[in-house]
Design a protein around this motif. Structure first.
Motif, mmCIF file in Angstrom:
data_model
loop_
_atom_site.group_PDB
_atom_site.id
_atom_site.type_symbol
_atom_site.label_atom_id
_atom_site.label_comp_id
_atom_site.label_asym_id
_atom_site.label_seq_id
_atom_site.Cartn_x
_atom_site.Cartn_y
_atom_site.Cartn_z
ATOM 1 N N ASP A 323 0.546 -1.294 0.229
ATOM 2 C CA ASP A 323 0.146 -0.403 0.209
ATOM 3 C C ASP A 323 0.762 1.384 -0.152
ATOM 4 O OD1 ASP A 323 -2.377 -1.343 -0.441
ATOM 5 O OD2 ASP A 323 -2.491 -0.967 1.956
ATOM 6 N N ALA A 324 2.315 1.355 1.489
ATOM 7 C CA ALA A 324 2.569 2.349 1.035
ATOM 8 C C ALA A 324 3.693 2.798 -0.532
ATOM 9 C CB ALA A 324 4.055 1.706 2.073
ATOM 10 N N ALA A 325 4.107 1.598 -1.062
ATOM 11 C CA ALA A 325 4.860 1.298 -2.037
ATOM 12 C C ALA A 325 4.403 1.883 -3.688
ATOM 13 C CB ALA A 325 4.962 0.393 -2.985
ATOM 14 N N ARG A 326 2.632 1.682 -3.875
ATOM 15 C CA ARG A 326 2.346 2.321 -4.923
ATOM 16 C C ARG A 326 1.392 3.916 -4.237
ATOM 17 N NH1 ARG A 326 -1.028 0.892 -9.769
ATOM 18 N NH2 ARG A 326 -1.858 3.180 -10.017
ATOM 19 N N LEU A 327 1.467 3.975 -3.018
ATOM 20 C CA LEU A 327 1.184 5.280 -3.108
ATOM 21 C C LEU A 327 2.279 6.175 -3.400
ATOM 22 C CD1 LEU A 327 -1.359 7.530 -1.390
ATOM 23 C CD2 LEU A 327 0.391 6.918 0.747
ATOM 24 N N LYS A 328 3.343 6.374 -2.971
ATOM 25 C CA LYS A 328 4.899 6.670 -3.752
ATOM 26 C C LYS A 328 4.849 6.380 -4.876
ATOM 27 C CE LYS A 328 9.794 7.980 -1.876
ATOM 28 N NZ LYS A 328 9.849 7.099 -0.942
ATOM 29 N N ILE A 329 4.063 5.768 -5.356
ATOM 30 C CA ILE A 329 4.895 5.512 -6.742
ATOM 31 C C ILE A 329 3.772 6.803 -7.745
ATOM 32 C CG2 ILE A 329 4.404 4.677 -9.047
ATOM 33 C CD1 ILE A 329 6.949 3.729 -7.705
ATOM 34 N N GLU A 330 2.384 6.628 -6.442
ATOM 35 C CA GLU A 330 1.038 7.639 -7.129
ATOM 36 C C GLU A 330 1.916 8.810 -6.493
ATOM 37 O OE1 GLU A 330 -1.975 6.529 -5.078
ATOM 38 O OE2 GLU A 330 -2.494 5.263 -6.675
ATOM 39 N N GLN A 331 2.686 9.515 -5.916
ATOM 40 C CA GLN A 331 2.631 10.479 -4.831
ATOM 41 C C GLN A 331 4.357 10.949 -6.383
ATOM 42 O OE1 GLN A 331 2.910 10.146 -1.229
ATOM 43 N NE2 GLN A 331 1.103 10.971 -0.755
ATOM 44 N N LYS A 332 5.112 10.204 -6.219
ATOM 45 C CA LYS A 332 6.235 10.980 -7.023
ATOM 46 C C LYS A 332 6.560 10.238 -7.859
ATOM 47 C CE LYS A 332 9.583 12.432 -4.398
ATOM 48 N NZ LYS A 332 10.571 12.513 -3.010
ATOM 49 N N PHE A 333 6.307 9.390 -8.932
ATOM 50 C CA PHE A 333 6.811 8.546 -9.843
ATOM 51 C C PHE A 333 5.817 8.161 -10.619
ATOM 52 C CE2 PHE A 333 9.789 7.779 -6.092
ATOM 53 C CZ PHE A 333 10.871 7.706 -7.156
ATOM 54 N N ASP A 334 4.197 9.275 -10.890
ATOM 55 C CA ASP A 334 3.428 9.257 -11.924
ATOM 56 C C ASP A 334 4.347 9.532 -13.292
ATOM 57 O OD1 ASP A 334 1.042 9.372 -13.344
ATOM 58 O OD2 ASP A 334 0.005 10.102 -11.775
ATOM 59 N N GLN A 335 3.880 8.562 -13.800
ATOM 60 C CA GLN A 335 5.110 9.387 -15.810
ATOM 61 C C GLN A 335 3.758 10.542 -16.087
ATOM 62 O OE1 GLN A 335 4.024 7.053 -20.070
ATOM 63 N NE2 GLN A 335 5.551 6.105 -19.563
ATOM 64 N N LYS A 336 2.845 10.540 -16.157
ATOM 65 C CA LYS A 336 2.108 11.870 -16.544
ATOM 66 C C LYS A 336 2.614 13.196 -15.246
ATOM 67 C CE LYS A 336 -2.443 11.515 -17.197
ATOM 68 N NZ LYS A 336 -4.094 10.490 -17.240
ATOM 69 N N GLU A 337 2.623 12.583 -14.604
ATOM 70 C CA GLU A 337 3.205 14.130 -13.193
ATOM 71 C C GLU A 337 4.759 14.403 -14.863
ATOM 72 O OE1 GLU A 337 3.876 17.304 -11.285
ATOM 73 O OE2 GLU A 337 1.554 15.916 -12.420
ATOM 74 N N GLN A 338 5.575 13.786 -14.355
ATOM 75 C CA GLN A 338 6.696 13.753 -14.449
ATOM 76 C C GLN A 338 6.727 14.329 -16.346
ATOM 77 O OE1 GLN A 338 9.309 13.424 -12.437
ATOM 78 N NE2 GLN A 338 7.509 12.883 -11.040
ATOM 79 N N LEU A 339 5.974 13.577 -16.838
ATOM 80 C CA LEU A 339 5.835 14.124 -17.990
ATOM 81 C C LEU A 339 5.295 15.819 -18.131
ATOM 82 C CD1 LEU A 339 4.349 11.653 -20.344
ATOM 83 C CD2 LEU A 339 6.761 12.040 -19.840
ATOM 84 N N ARG A 340 4.553 15.789 -17.084
ATOM 85 C CA ARG A 340 3.969 17.564 -17.554
ATOM 86 C C ARG A 340 5.560 18.057 -16.489
ATOM 87 N NH1 ARG A 340 3.199 21.213 -13.887
ATOM 88 N NH2 ARG A 340 3.471 19.500 -11.830
ATOM 89 N N GLN A 341 6.095 17.747 -15.839
ATOM 90 C CA GLN A 341 7.179 18.255 -15.706
ATOM 91 C C GLN A 341 8.439 19.046 -16.303
ATOM 92 O OE1 GLN A 341 7.691 19.195 -11.286
ATOM 93 N NE2 GLN A 341 8.867 20.570 -12.969
ATOM 94 N N GLN A 342 8.495 17.759 -17.560
ATOM 95 C CA GLN A 342 9.112 17.748 -17.924
ATOM 96 C C GLN A 342 8.974 19.462 -18.709
ATOM 97 O OE1 GLN A 342 10.148 13.915 -20.258
ATOM 98 N NE2 GLN A 342 10.777 15.481 -22.483
#
Length: 353
Positions: A323-342
């Motif tokens: 549960d904690a691992a999925r939350l970490k991915i959603e918060q810091k490693f979501d591809q959509k958010e990383q592409l927006r940041q790029q």
């Protein structure tokens, strides 16, 4: 819509396709050095260009309305420096594992990288750890922006399965020393007597394949071990569904090569697999020990064996970890958010142009 000329090592699904072709608000030219690096023909389109066939950089950027250059490895940033000088376009360079090391004995690499740090506009290390390494080489901190590789959460739906009786351990990654497959195999061998039903599956291809196969024979792993070549994503997902644990035993290679953060570890966490990994490179930025999973010291067969035994013996923490691992991915490693940041990083560079 501005266009970015991207240069990466190969055109294949493992080579940062979203970071090239799916950046919001930006069109792309997908470049590789020569036609031989067009390794997956399903990705060939009219936007794939070969650097060695571009006779006039100035004419090329005018024809395709290119506003920015993005090299997806340090050595590729060096290749684009003459292109930058001829076109006066801003140059961005992504920094991944090997780029921040002196592995592979590339002649003149460090002084050339220092020149790139002077002349390039921005650098995108894929984790803070690599950012610190290139800062020690002289990269100005104000030119660095950490840009994590993201996971497509639409393709990795959270589906944890906590089985009580099976002990299927999975590791996915290229067959190269820094992935630590040999360490995982030796650790697995140490626990086999306690878990006779346990099975270890390694998936990947690379120059260490023969060594891994011979080590399996030497350790007499027999039917408890299988080594599979690189597989399509749908088949990888099937292996994840069958697995109980995912392990990434990453370590610094004997030539100094290191990881950034393994993408397969992120994907396993998004999927809902309990994970064991090492404190190598940027991995602690992804996994906090005893929160999203278990971390051990790199190169330690004994610690890794103890972690495997702990996880297989006491499964009560698995749900808390996943549960904690999925939350970490959603918060810091979501591809959509990383592409927006790029895209935001690109915007900032072009505003200064």
């Amino acid at each position: 819509m501005p266009t970015v000329l991207h240069l990466n090592l190969r055109v294949d699904p493992t080579q940062y396709i979203p970071q090239i072709r799916e950046v919001p608000g930006y069109d792309y030219i997908h470049s590789v050095r020569q036609p031989k690096y067009m390794t997956d023909m399903s990705l060939l389109n009219e936007k794939v260009h070969y650097l060695n066939e571009i006779l006039s950089p100035k004419e090329h950027i005018r024809k395709y309305n290119i506003s920015l250059l993005h090299a997806h490895h340090g050595q590729l940033g060096l290749l684009l420096m003459p292109f930058k000088k001829k076109t006066n376009l801003p140059l961005v360079t992504s920094i991944r594992g090997v780029d921040a090391t002196l592995a592979e004995e590339r002649a003149g690499y460090l002084p050339n990288m220092r020149k790139l740090f002077e002349e390039g506009e921005s650098f995108f290390p894929v984790c803070n750890y690599l950012g610190e390494r290139i800062a020690n080489w002289g990269c100005p901190p104000e030119k660095m922006k950490v840009l994590y590789g993201g996971v497509d959460l639409g393709k990795y739906t959270y589906q944890p399965t906590y089985r009580e009786s099976s002990a299927n351990i999975l590791s996915i990654g290229r067959m190269v020393e820094k992935k630590g497959h040999h360490i995982l195999m030796e650790a697995f061998n140490k626990i086999r007597d306690k878990f006779p039903q346990a099975k270890l599956t390694l998936i990947g291809s690379g120059k260490c394949e023969k060594y891994i196969a011979s080590l399996a024979t030497q350790l007499n792993l027999g039917d408890s071990f299988q080594l599979l070549k690189h597989l399509p994503k749908d088949e990888l997902h099937e292996h994840m569904r069958k697995a109980d644990l995912f392990c990434a035993a990453s370590c610094e290679a004997s030539n100094g090569d290191v990881e950034g953060i393994p993408n397969t570890l992120k994907e396993a966490m998004a999927f809902g697999l309990p994970v064991i990994s090492t404190s190598h490179a940027g991995i602690p930025e992804l996994v906090t020990h005893d929160k999203e999973g278990i971390l051990v010291q790199e190169h330690s067969v004994d610690e890794l064996a103890e972690a495997l035994e702990f996880m297989l013996t006491d499964r009560t923490k698995w749900k808390t970890f996943t549960d904690a691992a999925r939350l970490k991915i959603e918060q810091k490693f979501d591809q959509k958010e990383q592409l927006r940041q790029q895209a935001e990083f690109y915007d900032e560079i072009l505003r200064k142009k």
